[in-house]
Scaffold this active site. Structure first.
Site, PDB file in Angstrom:
ATOM      1  N   ARG A 172      22.291  18.243 -14.481  1.00  0.00           N
ATOM      2  CA  ARG A 172      20.950  17.756 -14.843  1.00  0.00           C
ATOM      3  C   ARG A 172      21.043  16.332 -15.391  1.00  0.00           C
ATOM      4  O   ARG A 172      20.185  15.494 -15.112  1.00  0.00           O
ATOM      5  CB  ARG A 172      20.301  18.690 -15.878  1.00  0.00           C
ATOM      6  CG  ARG A 172      19.892  20.033 -15.270  1.00  0.00           C
ATOM      7  CD  ARG A 172      19.626  21.077 -16.331  1.00  0.00           C
ATOM      8  NE  ARG A 172      18.436  20.806 -17.104  1.00  0.00           N
ATOM      9  CZ  ARG A 172      18.172  21.366 -18.296  1.00  0.00           C
ATOM     10  NH1 ARG A 172      19.026  22.221 -18.829  1.00  0.00           N
ATOM     11  NH2 ARG A 172      17.069  21.083 -18.933  1.00  0.00           N
TER      12      ARG A 172
ATOM     13  N   ARG B 245      17.116  30.335 -20.913  1.00  0.00           N
ATOM     14  CA  ARG B 245      17.118  29.487 -19.724  1.00  0.00           C
ATOM     15  C   ARG B 245      18.526  29.386 -19.159  1.00  0.00           C
ATOM     16  O   ARG B 245      19.434  28.901 -19.831  1.00  0.00           O
ATOM     17  CB  ARG B 245      16.607  28.079 -20.078  1.00  0.00           C
ATOM     18  CG  ARG B 245      15.113  28.003 -20.189  1.00  0.00           C
ATOM     19  CD  ARG B 245      14.670  26.613 -20.592  1.00  0.00           C
ATOM     20  NE  ARG B 245      15.081  25.564 -19.650  1.00  0.00           N
ATOM     21  CZ  ARG B 245      14.675  24.314 -19.730  1.00  0.00           C
ATOM     22  NH1 ARG B 245      13.846  23.951 -20.700  1.00  0.00           N
ATOM     23  NH2 ARG B 245      15.080  23.420 -18.852  1.00  0.00           N
TER      24      ARG B 245
ATOM     25  N   LYS C  17      11.794  15.868 -25.964  1.00  0.00           N
ATOM     26  CA  LYS C  17      10.459  15.542 -25.430  1.00  0.00           C
ATOM     27  C   LYS C  17       9.445  16.640 -25.746  1.00  0.00           C
ATOM     28  O   LYS C  17       8.356  16.360 -26.224  1.00  0.00           O
ATOM     29  CB  LYS C  17      10.516  15.329 -23.906  1.00  0.00           C
ATOM     30  CG  LYS C  17      11.421  14.189 -23.467  1.00  0.00           C
ATOM     31  CD  LYS C  17      11.326  13.935 -21.976  1.00  0.00           C
ATOM     32  CE  LYS C  17      11.831  15.068 -21.096  1.00  0.00           C
ATOM     33  NZ  LYS C  17      13.276  15.335 -21.192  1.00  0.00           N
TER      34      LYS C  17
ATOM     35  N   ARG D  71       9.795  12.027 -12.507  1.00  0.00           N
ATOM     36  CA  ARG D  71      11.255  12.156 -12.526  1.00  0.00           C
ATOM     37  C   ARG D  71      11.920  11.230 -11.503  1.00  0.00           C
ATOM     38  O   ARG D  71      13.147  11.194 -11.417  1.00  0.00           O
ATOM     39  CB  ARG D  71      11.675  13.581 -12.145  1.00  0.00           C
ATOM     40  CG  ARG D  71      11.580  14.655 -13.227  1.00  0.00           C
ATOM     41  CD  ARG D  71      12.680  14.607 -14.235  1.00  0.00           C
ATOM     42  NE  ARG D  71      13.401  15.803 -14.562  1.00  0.00           N
ATOM     43  CZ  ARG D  71      12.990  16.773 -15.377  1.00  0.00           C
ATOM     44  NH1 ARG D  71      11.796  16.790 -15.886  1.00  0.00           N
ATOM     45  NH2 ARG D  71      13.812  17.751 -15.677  1.00  0.00           N
TER      46      ARG D  71
ATOM     47  N   ARG E 208      20.347  25.447 -27.528  1.00  0.00           N
ATOM     48  CA  ARG E 208      19.035  25.967 -27.107  1.00  0.00           C
ATOM     49  C   ARG E 208      19.212  27.141 -26.148  1.00  0.00           C
ATOM     50  O   ARG E 208      18.449  28.107 -26.188  1.00  0.00           O
ATOM     51  CB  ARG E 208      18.233  24.839 -26.440  1.00  0.00           C
ATOM     52  CG  ARG E 208      16.813  25.241 -26.082  1.00  0.00           C
ATOM     53  CD  ARG E 208      15.980  24.040 -25.671  1.00  0.00           C
ATOM     54  NE  ARG E 208      16.227  23.619 -24.299  1.00  0.00           N
ATOM     55  CZ  ARG E 208      15.689  22.537 -23.743  1.00  0.00           C
ATOM     56  NH1 ARG E 208      14.898  21.747 -24.437  1.00  0.00           N
ATOM     57  NH2 ARG E 208      15.934  22.223 -22.497  1.00  0.00           N
TER      58      ARG E 208
HETATM   59  P1  AMP Z   1      12.695  20.375 -17.833  1.00  0.00           P
HETATM   60  O1  AMP Z   1      12.109  21.532 -18.566  1.00  0.00           O
HETATM   61  O2  AMP Z   1      11.810  19.164 -17.843  1.00  0.00           O
HETATM   62  O3  AMP Z   1      14.100  20.058 -18.277  1.00  0.00           O
HETATM   63  O4  AMP Z   1      12.788  20.815 -16.299  1.00  0.00           O
HETATM   64  C1  AMP Z   1      13.565  21.913 -15.877  1.00  0.00           C
HETATM   65  C2  AMP Z   1      13.773  21.850 -14.387  1.00  0.00           C
HETATM   66  O5  AMP Z   1      12.498  21.905 -13.715  1.00  0.00           O
HETATM   67  C3  AMP Z   1      14.414  20.573 -13.879  1.00  0.00           C
HETATM   68  O6  AMP Z   1      15.830  20.609 -13.947  1.00  0.00           O
HETATM   69  C4  AMP Z   1      13.913  20.536 -12.434  1.00  0.00           C
HETATM   70  O7  AMP Z   1      14.620  21.473 -11.620  1.00  0.00           O
HETATM   71  C5  AMP Z   1      12.496  21.056 -12.577  1.00  0.00           C
HETATM   72  N1  AMP Z   1      11.546  19.945 -12.813  1.00  0.00           N
HETATM   73  C6  AMP Z   1      10.814  19.725 -13.937  1.00  0.00           C
HETATM   74  N2  AMP Z   1      10.046  18.636 -13.801  1.00  0.00           N
HETATM   75  C7  AMP Z   1      10.295  18.141 -12.564  1.00  0.00           C
HETATM   76  C8  AMP Z   1       9.824  17.020 -11.834  1.00  0.00           C
HETATM   77  N3  AMP Z   1       8.942  16.150 -12.359  1.00  0.00           N
HETATM   78  N4  AMP Z   1      10.297  16.843 -10.566  1.00  0.00           N
HETATM   79  C9  AMP Z   1      11.165  17.697 -10.019  1.00  0.00           C
HETATM   80  N5  AMP Z   1      11.681  18.771 -10.663  1.00  0.00           N
HETATM   81  C10 AMP Z   1      11.246  18.991 -11.930  1.00  0.00           C
END
Ligand code: AMP
Length: 190
Positions: free
Chosen positions: A146, A134, A14, A89, A128
């Site tokens: 996740r 991370r 994404k 989400r 990654r």
């Molecule tokens: P991402 O970079 O999108 O994979 O997000 C990393 C982490 O951030 C996720 O595993 C969640 O803990 C948190 N996170 C990101 N976006 C959201 C969202 N829309 N709602 C809740 N938690 C989020």
């Protein structure tokens, strides 16, 4: 306005594709994951709160996430449109996004979901993790959590927008450019 939800599991590409799309279509890219990581890096209260959830691969509570997203959208009153990456989400976040866009006389144009199988996702995320720093990319059990959260809480968002004919799936496996071309084909129809 073009408001695209770029959807898909963690590791589906994404962020990478959003970076290319925003240049071509002149849209504002909002990644809630990036916003949380920015806050984390700067030790803000929001970052410290989010860290508790991110480190376990759980979702940050909706109230915190929706407020942060709303503020970010409101920073761009003249935007041609947005690419939402990592948001919504869950269905509650979808309803909040719809209400926010409606208050601006707009709506979600489409949800495009990048389709990638689990084993490929785990491989990509571990790869990654070697360079991203991370924690949630470096530990296979956090990655698997996740994915579990994605299937349990996030996939209903696809169904939610499918009811209004807005959801579409795209094959997310292939070169960066091949996937980008598939996305552009759909974007050009919006
Ligand atoms: P991402 O970079 O999108 O994979 O997000 C990393 C982490 O951030 C996720 O595993 C969640 O803990 C948190 N996170 C990101 N976006 C959201 C969202 N829309 N709602 C809740 N938690 C989020």
């Amino acid at each position: 306005m073009i408001n695209l939800i770029l959807f898909g599991p963690p590791g589906s590409g994404k962020g990478t594709q959003a970076a290319k799309l925003l240049k071509k279509y002149k849209l504002i890219h909002i990644s809630t994951g990036d916003l949380f990581r920015f806050n984390l890096k700067n030790n803000t209260p929001l970052g410290l709160e989010a860290k508790k959830y991110i480190d376990k691969g759980e979702l940050v509570p909706d109230a915190v996430t929706i407020n942060m997203l709303t503020e970010k959208v409101n920073e761009h009153p003249d935007a041609k449109g947005f690419i939402f990456d990592g948001f919504p989400r869950n269905v509650h976040q979808s309803e909040a996004l719809d209400a926010l866009l409606k208050s601006k006389g707009s709506a979600v144009s489409a949800l495009i979901s990048l389709d990638v199988d689990d084993e490929e996702l785990v491989k990509r995320l571990l790869e990654r993790g070697k360079t991203s720093g991370r924690k949630d990319d470096s530990d296979e059990s956090i990655i698997r959590n996740r994915l579990k959260v994605y299937y349990n809480e996030t996939t209903p968002v696809f169904d939610y927008y499918e009811k209004t004919g807005k959801s579409v799936k795209v094959n997310g496996v292939g070169t960066l450019l091949a996937v980008f071309r598939r996305l552009c084909k759909l974007m050009n129809k919006l």
